[in-house]
Write a protein that holds these residues in place. Structure first.
Motif, mmCIF file in Angstrom:
data_model
loop_
_atom_site.group_PDB
_atom_site.id
_atom_site.type_symbol
_atom_site.label_atom_id
_atom_site.label_comp_id
_atom_site.label_asym_id
_atom_site.label_seq_id
_atom_site.Cartn_x
_atom_site.Cartn_y
_atom_site.Cartn_z
ATOM 1 N N MET A 182 0.819 -1.214 0.000
ATOM 2 C CA MET A 182 0.000 0.000 0.000
ATOM 3 C C MET A 182 0.854 1.266 0.000
ATOM 4 S SD MET A 182 -3.141 -0.698 -0.296
ATOM 5 C CE MET A 182 -3.902 0.838 0.167
ATOM 6 N N LYS A 183 2.046 1.190 0.638
ATOM 7 C CA LYS A 183 2.916 2.360 0.704
ATOM 8 C C LYS A 183 3.328 2.807 -0.700
ATOM 9 C CE LYS A 183 5.859 2.422 4.031
ATOM 10 N NZ LYS A 183 7.055 2.148 4.885
ATOM 11 N N LYS A 184 3.587 1.818 -1.582
ATOM 12 C CA LYS A 184 3.961 2.146 -2.957
ATOM 13 C C LYS A 184 2.814 2.817 -3.694
ATOM 14 C CE LYS A 184 7.535 -1.288 -3.962
ATOM 15 N NZ LYS A 184 7.899 -2.444 -4.825
ATOM 16 N N VAL A 185 1.610 2.356 -3.428
ATOM 17 C CA VAL A 185 0.430 2.936 -4.082
ATOM 18 C C VAL A 185 0.255 4.394 -3.677
ATOM 19 C CG1 VAL A 185 -2.077 2.826 -4.310
ATOM 20 C CG2 VAL A 185 -0.737 0.713 -4.248
ATOM 21 N N TYR A 186 0.380 4.674 -2.385
ATOM 22 C CA TYR A 186 0.251 6.052 -1.892
ATOM 23 C C TYR A 186 1.341 6.948 -2.485
ATOM 24 C CZ TYR A 186 -3.030 4.284 1.621
ATOM 25 O OH TYR A 186 -4.106 3.717 2.257
ATOM 26 N N THR A 187 2.561 6.412 -2.544
ATOM 27 C CA THR A 187 3.672 7.181 -3.115
ATOM 28 C C THR A 187 3.425 7.462 -4.591
ATOM 29 O OG1 THR A 187 5.223 6.124 -1.585
ATOM 30 C CG2 THR A 187 6.166 7.229 -3.498
ATOM 31 N N LEU A 188 2.945 6.437 -5.300
ATOM 32 C CA LEU A 188 2.653 6.581 -6.729
ATOM 33 C C LEU A 188 1.585 7.637 -6.968
ATOM 34 C CD1 LEU A 188 3.258 5.481 -9.564
ATOM 35 C CD2 LEU A 188 1.449 3.807 -9.224
ATOM 36 N N VAL A 189 0.524 7.600 -6.190
ATOM 37 C CA VAL A 189 -0.565 8.581 -6.323
ATOM 38 C C VAL A 189 -0.057 9.993 -6.043
ATOM 39 C CG1 VAL A 189 -2.748 9.377 -5.335
ATOM 40 C CG2 VAL A 189 -2.408 6.946 -5.782
ATOM 41 N N LEU A 190 0.758 10.127 -4.990
ATOM 42 C CA LEU A 190 1.317 11.435 -4.642
ATOM 43 C C LEU A 190 2.189 11.983 -5.769
ATOM 44 C CD1 LEU A 190 1.837 13.720 -2.609
ATOM 45 C CD2 LEU A 190 3.702 12.336 -1.650
ATOM 46 N N LEU A 191 3.043 11.126 -6.326
ATOM 47 C CA LEU A 191 3.918 11.550 -7.420
ATOM 48 C C LEU A 191 3.117 11.938 -8.658
ATOM 49 C CD1 LEU A 191 6.832 8.966 -7.157
ATOM 50 C CD2 LEU A 191 6.867 11.365 -6.487
ATOM 51 N N LEU A 192 2.058 11.204 -8.942
ATOM 52 C CA LEU A 192 1.190 11.533 -10.078
ATOM 53 C C LEU A 192 0.533 12.895 -9.897
ATOM 54 C CD1 LEU A 192 -0.477 8.075 -10.780
ATOM 55 C CD2 LEU A 192 0.890 9.401 -12.408
ATOM 56 N N ILE A 193 0.077 13.161 -8.676
ATOM 57 C CA ILE A 193 -0.547 14.458 -8.380
ATOM 58 C C ILE A 193 0.453 15.588 -8.590
ATOM 59 C CG2 ILE A 193 -1.516 15.918 -6.549
ATOM 60 C CD1 ILE A 193 -2.765 13.345 -5.369
ATOM 61 N N ILE A 194 1.681 15.395 -8.083
ATOM 62 C CA ILE A 194 2.721 16.422 -8.222
ATOM 63 C C ILE A 194 3.060 16.645 -9.692
ATOM 64 C CG2 ILE A 194 5.139 16.990 -7.745
ATOM 65 C CD1 ILE A 194 4.853 15.457 -5.111
ATOM 66 N N LEU A 195 3.203 15.547 -10.452
ATOM 67 C CA LEU A 195 3.564 15.651 -11.856
ATOM 68 C C LEU A 195 2.509 16.413 -12.653
ATOM 69 C CD1 LEU A 195 5.429 14.984 -14.211
ATOM 70 C CD2 LEU A 195 4.229 12.803 -14.459
ATOM 71 N N PHE A 196 1.240 16.038 -12.475
ATOM 72 C CA PHE A 196 0.179 16.713 -13.209
ATOM 73 C C PHE A 196 0.024 18.172 -12.778
ATOM 74 C CE2 PHE A 196 -1.318 12.379 -14.246
ATOM 75 C CZ PHE A 196 -1.494 12.548 -15.610
ATOM 76 N N ALA A 197 0.250 18.436 -11.492
ATOM 77 C CA ALA A 197 0.205 19.820 -11.004
ATOM 78 C C ALA A 197 1.280 20.652 -11.683
ATOM 79 C CB ALA A 197 0.380 19.843 -9.487
#
Length: 206
Positions: free
Chosen positions: A1-16
């Motif tokens: 689950m930690k990888k999933v949360y990290t992945l989601v966070l990175l995606l949010i930052i990238l799109f932002a």
């Protein structure tokens, strides 16, 4: 689950970053950080950073890619690890060019210093984190102690940090280009490392 949360966070930052990279707020932040790093004028520091920057260049990436393909082929006695880092670097390079073509951000203007191509995200940062991140993972897999594993990842982190700083001191990228490169590369690294782990576990129990 930690990888999933990290992945989601990175995606949010990238799109932002993709949607705000052309705004005045980001431009002001990049100008401020750029001026800070341009103030670094000690010759020794610049020489070291310039050398570190080569690790993320096309030549440096190719040298370390070939070197560790050979090392992992002997270390693991398998073609999976060499094949994984080869595919990873290839995909990172392709994705970097794709993102640059989508965002089309011009590079910083530095008198007497011209660099071809678009600026966002930084290829040094994006391809670098994928290659050196996977190298660190594969080396850490062969180390039993937690301290040893931690040291490997700390060294990789320092190298990547210095690669990012070298691009700023060279005036070839904005601060957000570096963040974007590490973010996009981090996403790809998590996906590839997870895919590799899945395949290895599947082969183990087949």
């Amino acid at each position: 689950m930690k990888k999933v949360y990290t992945l989601v966070l990175l995606l949010i930052i990238l799109f932002a970053l993709i949607f705000t990279v052309h705004t005045e707020t980001i431009a002001a932040m990049d100008e401020t950080t750029g001026n800070m790093f341009e103030a670094i004028n000690q010759e020794t520091i610049l020489t070291v950073l310039s050398f570190i920057g080569l690790l993320g260049s096309t030549k440096g990436i190719i040298i370390f890619l070939v070197l560790f393909i050979i090392i992992f082929a002997f270390l693991y006695k398998s073609s999976w690890q060499p094949l994984t880092i080869f595919i990873a670097v290839f995909l990172a390079n392709v994705c970097n060019k794709l993102l640059k073509g989508i965002v089309e951000r011009e590079r910083p203007v530095v008198p007497g210093h011209e660099v071809d191509g678009f600026s966002f995200p930084s290829g040094h940062a994006m391809v670098g984190i994928v290659l050196y991140g996977l190298i660190a993972c594969f080396i850490a897999n062969k180390i039993q102690s937690k301290t040893g594993k931690m040291i490997v990842f700390i060294i990789a982190g320092i190298i990547l940090l210095l690669i990012g700083i070298s691009r700023l001191t060279a005036g070839e990228h904005y601060f957000t280009d570096i963040i974007g490169g590490f973010t996009a590369g981090g996403i790809l690294l998590i996906v590839l490392q997870s895919g590799y782990s899945f395949l290895m576990n599947k082969r183990k129990y087949d």
